[in-house]
Design a protein around this motif. Sequence first.
Motif, PDB file in Angstrom:
ATOM      1  N   LEU A 163      -8.364  -0.244   0.685  1.00 55.88           N
ATOM      2  CA  LEU A 163      -7.443   0.173  -0.371  1.00 55.88           C
ATOM      3  C   LEU A 163      -7.671   1.655  -0.666  1.00 55.88           C
ATOM      4  CD1 LEU A 163      -7.964  -2.846  -2.777  1.00 55.88           C
ATOM      5  CD2 LEU A 163      -5.898  -2.378  -1.448  1.00 55.88           C
ATOM      6  N   GLN A 166      -4.501   2.662  -5.171  1.00 55.69           N
ATOM      7  CA  GLN A 166      -4.328   1.211  -5.176  1.00 55.69           C
ATOM      8  C   GLN A 166      -5.429   0.535  -5.978  1.00 55.69           C
ATOM      9  OE1 GLN A 166      -4.176   0.746  -0.875  1.00 55.69           O
ATOM     10  NE2 GLN A 166      -2.023   0.137  -0.990  1.00 55.69           N
ATOM     11  N   LEU A 216      -4.808  -1.937  -9.137  1.00 53.26           N
ATOM     12  CA  LEU A 216      -5.163  -3.346  -8.932  1.00 53.26           C
ATOM     13  C   LEU A 216      -6.382  -3.787  -9.728  1.00 53.26           C
ATOM     14  CD1 LEU A 216      -4.622  -3.441  -5.076  1.00 53.26           C
ATOM     15  CD2 LEU A 216      -3.220  -4.609  -6.796  1.00 53.26           C
ATOM     16  N   ARG A 226      -1.354 -10.063  -4.119  1.00 48.55           N
ATOM     17  CA  ARG A 226      -1.034  -8.657  -4.416  1.00 48.55           C
ATOM     18  C   ARG A 226      -2.074  -7.705  -3.811  1.00 48.55           C
ATOM     19  NH1 ARG A 226       0.679 -10.953  -9.436  1.00 48.55           N
ATOM     20  NH2 ARG A 226      -1.371 -10.541 -10.344  1.00 48.55           N
ATOM     21  N   ALA A 266      -1.307  -5.070  -0.865  1.00 52.12           N
ATOM     22  CA  ALA A 266      -1.517  -3.634  -1.064  1.00 52.12           C
ATOM     23  C   ALA A 266      -2.229  -3.025   0.137  1.00 52.12           C
ATOM     24  CB  ALA A 266      -2.313  -3.391  -2.345  1.00 52.12           C
ATOM     25  N   SER A 278       0.040  -3.139   3.240  1.00 52.65           N
ATOM     26  CA  SER A 278       1.196  -2.246   3.139  1.00 52.65           C
ATOM     27  C   SER A 278       0.903  -0.857   3.695  1.00 52.65           C
ATOM     28  CB  SER A 278       1.691  -2.150   1.696  1.00 52.65           C
ATOM     29  OG  SER A 278       0.774  -1.424   0.894  1.00 52.65           O
TER      30      SER A 278
END
Length: 107
Positions: free
Chosen positions: A27, A31, A35, A58, A62, A65
């Motif tokens: 991450l 992010q 988060l 989620r 993340a 993505s």
Amino acid sequence: MEQKAHARLIDGAEVSMGGYTWVVPALTFGQLKKLDADLMAINTLSIGDKKSLEACARIIHAALSRNYADLTVANVSDILDLRNARLALGAVTGQSGLVPNAAAVTE
């Protein structure tokens, strides 16, 4: 024939989900900040806890993505089960340095 350039994937741990192998990177700082509440909610991932399951999806979304821009949280939820979710979540937390000395997680 013209060859199209392909975006290079960000390094990460490989995890099999939904019949495909996905590269799960760390991450980003941005992010991680967004988060924070979800990361706190995943302390106990269980089938009866809707909040932790949604948070898990989620978080995994993340990270994914970063390599798979068209992927949605709904797509991730559709390929997750309790077995691969633990692997994918372990990959995210390990790659992100949230779990000290975590090795790359693979199936």
